[in-house]
Scaffold this active site. Structure first.
Site, PDB file in Angstrom:
ATOM      1  N   HIS A  81      18.651   7.422  43.436  1.00 41.47           N
ATOM      2  CA  HIS A  81      17.191   7.366  43.264  1.00 41.47           C
ATOM      3  C   HIS A  81      16.640   8.741  42.860  1.00 41.47           C
ATOM      4  O   HIS A  81      15.773   8.852  42.000  1.00 41.47           O
ATOM      5  CB  HIS A  81      16.503   6.983  44.581  1.00 41.47           C
ATOM      6  CG  HIS A  81      16.790   5.603  45.096  1.00 41.47           C
ATOM      7  ND1 HIS A  81      17.206   5.363  46.377  1.00 41.47           N
ATOM      8  CD2 HIS A  81      16.708   4.378  44.509  1.00 41.47           C
ATOM      9  CE1 HIS A  81      17.356   4.056  46.572  1.00 41.47           C
ATOM     10  NE2 HIS A  81      17.072   3.430  45.452  1.00 41.47           N
ATOM     11  N   LYS A  92      10.285  -7.718  54.962  1.00 43.66           N
ATOM     12  CA  LYS A  92      11.594  -7.372  54.448  1.00 43.66           C
ATOM     13  C   LYS A  92      12.414  -6.682  55.537  1.00 43.66           C
ATOM     14  O   LYS A  92      11.888  -5.898  56.308  1.00 43.66           O
ATOM     15  CB  LYS A  92      11.442  -6.453  53.214  1.00 43.66           C
ATOM     16  CG  LYS A  92      12.621  -6.586  52.275  1.00 43.66           C
ATOM     17  CD  LYS A  92      12.393  -5.887  50.959  1.00 43.66           C
ATOM     18  CE  LYS A  92      13.668  -5.909  50.136  1.00 43.66           C
ATOM     19  NZ  LYS A  92      13.568  -5.196  48.885  1.00 43.66           N
ATOM     20  N   SER A 114      21.382   1.497  48.679  1.00 41.59           N
ATOM     21  CA  SER A 114      20.960   1.789  50.050  1.00 41.59           C
ATOM     22  C   SER A 114      21.667   0.860  51.033  1.00 41.59           C
ATOM     23  O   SER A 114      22.031   1.274  52.133  1.00 41.59           O
ATOM     24  CB  SER A 114      19.443   1.632  50.186  1.00 41.59           C
ATOM     25  OG  SER A 114      18.789   2.533  49.335  1.00 41.59           O
TER      26      SER A 114
HETATM   27  P1  ADP Z   1      14.125  -2.544  45.428  1.00 39.26           P
HETATM   28  O1  ADP Z   1      13.875  -3.068  46.790  1.00 39.26           O
HETATM   29  O2  ADP Z   1      12.926  -2.568  44.528  1.00 39.26           O
HETATM   30  O3  ADP Z   1      15.375  -3.056  44.763  1.00 39.26           O
HETATM   31  P2  ADP Z   1      15.516  -0.001  45.740  1.00 39.26           P
HETATM   32  O4  ADP Z   1      15.081   1.091  46.635  1.00 39.26           O
HETATM   33  O5  ADP Z   1      16.806  -0.662  46.064  1.00 39.26           O
HETATM   34  O6  ADP Z   1      14.299  -0.987  45.681  1.00 39.26           O
HETATM   35  O7  ADP Z   1      15.628   0.536  44.236  1.00 39.26           O
HETATM   36  C1  ADP Z   1      14.533   1.070  43.542  1.00 39.26           C
HETATM   37  C2  ADP Z   1      14.912   1.277  42.097  1.00 39.26           C
HETATM   38  O8  ADP Z   1      15.972   2.223  41.997  1.00 39.26           O
HETATM   39  C3  ADP Z   1      15.423   0.035  41.372  1.00 39.26           C
HETATM   40  O9  ADP Z   1      15.006   0.119  40.019  1.00 39.26           O
HETATM   41  C4  ADP Z   1      16.921   0.156  41.471  1.00 39.26           C
HETATM   42  O10 ADP Z   1      17.585  -0.539  40.431  1.00 39.26           O
HETATM   43  C5  ADP Z   1      17.088   1.662  41.317  1.00 39.26           C
HETATM   44  N1  ADP Z   1      18.315   2.153  41.932  1.00 39.26           N
HETATM   45  C6  ADP Z   1      18.862   1.807  43.109  1.00 39.26           C
HETATM   46  N2  ADP Z   1      20.016   2.465  43.343  1.00 39.26           N
HETATM   47  C7  ADP Z   1      20.223   3.254  42.255  1.00 39.26           C
HETATM   48  C8  ADP Z   1      21.277   4.168  41.867  1.00 39.26           C
HETATM   49  N3  ADP Z   1      22.346   4.363  42.625  1.00 39.26           N
HETATM   50  N4  ADP Z   1      21.153   4.810  40.671  1.00 39.26           N
HETATM   51  C9  ADP Z   1      20.074   4.580  39.900  1.00 39.26           C
HETATM   52  N5  ADP Z   1      19.063   3.721  40.184  1.00 39.26           N
HETATM   53  C10 ADP Z   1      19.135   3.070  41.351  1.00 39.26           C
END
Ligand code: ADP
Length: 161
Positions: A17, A41, A128
């Site tokens: 992120h 959630k 995550s």
């Molecule tokens: P959500 O609940 O909206 O899926 P996340 O916190 O899991 O929220 O992810 C937020 C954003 O970051 C999404 O666009 C997701 O695809 C992206 N994301 C999650 N993990 C990674 C990673 N390892 N590398 C790049 N982008 C990521």
């Protein structure tokens, strides 16, 4: 001035992120990390904990701010004056889901543009949820999240640092 929103659960924020947020901050004038506060959630950290972890991770980037929001992401974007929504895309896993949300958001808010950043190779398999599972099982997560996030995860999951 172009304001972009990078929204998600960030439960907790990972190096994947952080990488996306920094790359977005290099392009847009202002990036707002929107921490989605959705009570139903199943999340490990509260919204304010997730905000604090993200703030600390990105404190050295002056054009990034972090705030929690609830309700529709497109409404949050409108409220903060964002024209762009940022998402991160990992290979295979994310495309279908992101495409579906993107189409719905386009319907709800046609003027809001979506910009997707491809996840860097070393973060392709970082999520995550896997991170939480690995921490719970005692695995080493030090190269995947900042030190303060390692500490917070271990505290939450009852592991000793
Ligand atoms: P959500 O609940 O909206 O899926 P996340 O916190 O899991 O929220 O992810 C937020 C954003 O970051 C999404 O666009 C997701 O695809 C992206 N994301 C999650 N993990 C990674 C990673 N390892 N590398 C790049 N982008 C990521």
């Amino acid at each position: 001035m172009t304001v972009a929103v990078y929204a998600g659960s960030f439960d907790p924020i990972t190096n994947g992120h952080i990488d996306i947020a920094k790359r977005a901050a290099a392009i847009f004038d202002k990036v707002i990390i929107g921490i989605y506060d959705r009570p139903q959630k199943n999340l490990l950290f509260t919204a304010s904990e997730r905000v604090e972890l993200a703030r600390k991770s990105l404190a050295n980037i002056p054009n990034i701010t972090v705030e929690a929001y609830s309700g529709l992401t497109v409404e949050f974007c409108k409220k903060v004056g964002a024209r762009v929504m940022v998402r991160g895309l990992r290979a295979i896993a994310d495309f279908e889901y992101e495409f579906e949300i993107a189409m719905m958001n386009r319907k709800l808010s046609p003027d809001l543009e979506l910009v997707c950043f491809m996840a860097n190779l070393q973060y392709q398999f970082l999520s995550s949820s896997v991170l939480k599972e690995v921490t719970e099982l005692g695995g080493n997560i030090e190269s995947l999240v900042p030190a303060h996030v390692v500490k917070a995860l271990k505290e939450k999951l009852g592991k000793h640092a």
